[in-house]
Design a protein around this motif. Structure first.
Motif, PDB file in Angstrom:
ATOM      1  N   GLY A  34       0.844  -1.178   0.000  1.00 50.33           N
ATOM      2  CA  GLY A  34       0.000   0.000   0.000  1.00 50.33           C
ATOM      3  C   GLY A  34       0.883   1.232   0.000  1.00 50.33           C
ATOM      4  N   VAL A  35       0.536   2.191  -0.852  1.00 55.07           N
ATOM      5  CA  VAL A  35       1.365   3.404  -0.957  1.00 55.07           C
ATOM      6  C   VAL A  35       0.807   4.466  -0.017  1.00 55.07           C
ATOM      7  N   HIS A 277     -12.073  -8.142   2.786  1.00 52.99           N
ATOM      8  CA  HIS A 277     -10.809  -7.413   2.871  1.00 52.99           C
ATOM      9  C   HIS A 277     -10.541  -7.114   4.348  1.00 52.99           C
ATOM     10  N   ILE A 278      -9.453  -7.679   4.893  1.00 50.76           N
ATOM     11  CA  ILE A 278      -9.104  -7.454   6.295  1.00 50.76           C
ATOM     12  C   ILE A 278      -7.787  -6.693   6.388  1.00 50.76           C
ATOM     13  N   HIS A 279      -7.573  -6.066   7.541  1.00 49.51           N
ATOM     14  CA  HIS A 279      -6.295  -5.460   7.871  1.00 49.51           C
ATOM     15  C   HIS A 279      -5.754  -6.187   9.090  1.00 49.51           C
ATOM     16  N   ILE A 306      -5.667  -9.867   2.722  1.00 51.72           N
ATOM     17  CA  ILE A 306      -5.086  -9.020   3.768  1.00 51.72           C
ATOM     18  C   ILE A 306      -4.615  -7.739   3.084  1.00 51.72           C
ATOM     19  N   GLY A 307      -5.525  -6.793   2.951  1.00 52.99           N
ATOM     20  CA  GLY A 307      -5.263  -5.594   2.154  1.00 52.99           C
ATOM     21  C   GLY A 307      -4.378  -4.563   2.818  1.00 52.99           C
ATOM     22  N   TYR A 330      -1.680 -10.510   0.175  1.00 49.55           N
ATOM     23  CA  TYR A 330      -1.435  -9.430   1.123  1.00 49.55           C
ATOM     24  C   TYR A 330      -0.994  -8.154   0.416  1.00 49.55           C
ATOM     25  N   SER A 331      -1.143  -7.057   1.150  1.00 50.56           N
ATOM     26  CA  SER A 331      -0.581  -5.758   0.765  1.00 50.56           C
ATOM     27  C   SER A 331      -0.006  -5.144   2.035  1.00 50.56           C
ATOM     28  N   VAL A 332       1.315  -5.065   2.102  1.00 56.61           N
ATOM     29  CA  VAL A 332       1.981  -4.564   3.312  1.00 56.61           C
ATOM     30  C   VAL A 332       1.874  -3.043   3.362  1.00 56.61           C
ATOM     31  N   TRP A 333       1.752  -2.508   4.565  1.00 57.48           N
ATOM     32  CA  TRP A 333       1.696  -1.062   4.774  1.00 57.48           C
ATOM     33  C   TRP A 333       2.959  -0.640   5.518  1.00 57.48           C
ATOM     34  N   SER A 334       3.795   0.205   4.925  1.00 59.26           N
ATOM     35  CA  SER A 334       3.551   1.000   3.753  1.00 59.26           C
ATOM     36  C   SER A 334       4.815   0.989   2.897  1.00 59.26           C
TER      37      SER A 334
END
Length: 597
Positions: A34-35, A277-279, A306-307, A330-334
């Motif tokens: 995630g940007v 969609h979970i965090h 895992i957004g 998944y999308s890792v933050w950040s």
């Protein structure tokens, strides 16, 4: 080519039961970033104020602080530098923070997706009537073009809805209240914005999905509006489908996208193309931390994604590999943040703050003297300049762990989900970690068990971590596997181990103590190492490495009583290798599996 490959980034991403698939019907597991702070800046990642206020409680109503969110970043710049400068600064920020170099680097590293957080006010003017801001669409379309060029699915994320939906700073609202759920006008404007996105982008396959609301109803005292969240999705989705029947929709529950109460019915009856969609931050790397999400997935027959989330690199590596066994991406933050010792959060790309940033920070945080207009402009010009990739520090090791690429050390207890073949260990372990696997996981030599009591004297509990403190004991006939991906230029696979039944000694960095008899097929190469000294206790491990295209390397290692590092195999290029370790005779304690570049 596997389900993580960027070669599968083609055609509209869609759901098929509990799996995401591309336009050719091939399964896809999203791996990406995630940007944060691009079109929805958050102060704690960019040198501004902390994530939560230093004074007052979380439940206290509060107006936004300076440099806390996008709108107050812009107003603070106006205070410091003047109106004309502030307008240009905002435009430059949104076009500089995320560049073609960022998207190229994501693709080069091996990611197949990116989550793009946007704020509604950059597309729909906060003025009477409906006034579209073409500059916002232009910035987004440029990034979409880069995603097409480098084959990365883009998830369009409404991080800041009209009025604010989260009751947190991350929604870029006027204050910390969820006005989108309390004001009919803000609610309608959110729907109109999504209709406009659907009209403009219905034929853009590179958009992997529409993330309808980020972390809705996550602030204090928000649960009373939970029925409104379900009603919002039920009303919005048919309006989107009027213009766009192609795109997958991602739906987030309340309370930081962790509450699943709303997932009790079919939200997209026309297209059946949506996911839960979970965090998830600071998880324990074991399947039980996914059970409740898998339960919702089974009930609704939709995928889980895992957004947003993340933990330390090693924990990420184990957990995301377990999740992938269930086709959960998944999308890792950040992706990017300021390299700021006074800031918060993690990122793979970090840019340096201006040399005089503490002058601005003192004004932002503590009401210190405002620097002159000229000095402030100079400082902020430097900030924009140093966001460019050529100034950034890139944490490639963090990325390698996320993607399971060579250059990592995986704790032995982090074996692949579903790979364990055990004899039914029923006594658990000191942490209760992965007990459902039926594998013996004793404490490593010299490690004390975790404390489970409150110390009356107020002393902190002893630091403890299962993936650091436990080893894996394989008894005769038991086996586990470990996966490594994207092997290019070779990879030396090894392990740190000792024969069980002895106290052991600290690991030595030595490629010795192994009697290797290699049976090689394909292009793998197997080195030989020396046998244990006479009289040493030993056990034997059987190693089998299989590549995605069917090549195989086998070997046997004699394991000494003291802890040593052993070379297991030299792996040639392949998108994926699976290393299986079997106790052929005796019992062996494994500390780590090592994949060197």
């Amino acid at each position: 080519m596997n389900k993580f490959s960027r070669n599968r980034v083609k055609g509209f991403l869609h759901t098929d039961g509990r799996t995401m698939k591309n336009g050719d019907g091939q399964p896809v597991v999203l791996r990406g970033w995630g940007v944060g702070s691009w079109m929805n800046p958050e102060g704690f990642m960019i040198g501004g104020v902390p994530l939560f206020p230093e004074v007052g409680g979380f439940t206290d109503f509060a107006l936004p602080r300076r440099f806390e969110r996008g709108r107050t970043m812009e107003s603070t710049v106006r205070e410091l530098c003047g109106t004309a400068y502030a307008k240009e600064f905002a435009k430059k920020w949104y076009r500089t923070y995320l560049s073609e170099e960022d998207i190229r680097l994501m693709a080069e590293m091996g990611y197949n997706s990116v989550r793009l957080p946007v704020s509604a006010r950059l597309f729909l003017a906060e003025e009477p009537g409906i006034q579209w801001i073409e500059e916002g669409f232009s910035v987004l379309e440029q990034v979409l073009a880069w995603c097409e060029k480098y084959r990365i699915y883009a998830i369009l994320d409404l991080h800041g809805a009209p009025g604010g939906q989260s009751a947190l700073a991350c929604d870029d609202g006027l204050d910390n209240r969820p006005h989108m759920f309390t004001e009919a006008e803000s609610r309608e404007r959110a729907m109109i914005l999504w209709e406009e996105f659907a009209k403009r982008y219905h034929d853009r396959w590179i958009i992997g999905g529409y993330d309808l609301l980020n972390e809705p109803l996550s602030g204090p005292d928000c649960r009373k509006w939970l029925p409104e969240l379900a009603r919002f999705y039920d009303e919005l989705i048919p309006r989107i489908r009027k213009y766009d029947k192609n795109h997958m929709l991602t739906l987030e529950g309340s309370v930081f996208s962790m509450d699943l109460d709303i997932f009790d019915h079919e939200y997209d009856p026309e297209c059946k193309n949506w996911c839960i969609h979970i965090h998830y931050y600071n998880f324990s790397p074991e399947v039980r931390d996914l059970y409740r999400f898998l339960d919702a997935s089974l009930r609704c027959n939709v995928p889980v994604w895992i957004g947003e989330g993340g933990s330390d690199p090693v924990t990420n590596s184990i957990f995301y590999e377990i999740a992938a066994a269930y086709d959960i991406g998944y999308s890792v933050w950040s992706w990017k943040k300021a390299d700021d010792p006074k800031g918060e959060g993690t990122a793979v790309v970090q840019y340096p703050l201006p040399e005089k940033w503490d002058v601005v920070r003192e004004y932002i945080r503590n009401g210190g003297p405002r620097p002159s207009y000229a000095e402030a402009q100079e400082i902020l010009d430097e900030m924009l300049e140093k966001m460019q990739m050529k100034y950034c520090r890139i944490d490639e090791t963090y990325s390698r762990y996320n993607l399971r690429q060579p250059g990592i050390r995986i704790p032995a207890v982090g074996f692949d989900q579903g790979s364990a073949k055990g004899n039914g260990w029923i006594f658990g372990n000191a942490f209760g970690y992965r007990t459902e696997e039926g594998m013996k996981m004793p404490l490593r030599p010299g490690v004390k068990p975790p404390q489970r009591v409150v110390v009356p004297t107020g002393e902190p509990l002893r630091d403890a971590n299962p993936i650091r403190d436990l080893c894996l004991e394989l008894r005769e006939g038991e086996a586990v596997s470990y996966t490594i991906r994207d092997v290019e230029g070779g990879c030396k696979a090894g392990l740190a181990a000792r024969a069980a039944g002895t106290a052991g000694t600290p690991a030595q960095s030595a490629e010795a103590g192994a009697s290797v008899q290699a049976e090689v097929s394909g292009t793998g190469v197997q080195p030989g190492t020396s046998a244990p000294a006479a009289g040493e206790t030993s056990a034997v491990l059987r190693i089998c490495c299989r590549s995605l295209d069917g090549r195989e390397i086998t070997a046997e290692l004699s394991i000494a009583s003291e802890t040593r590092e052993y070379t297991a195999a030299l792996l040639s290029d392949s998108p994926e290798w699976v290393l299986t370790v079997t106790a052929a005779s005796g019992a062996v304690q494994l500390d780590e599996v090592i994949f060197e570049r």
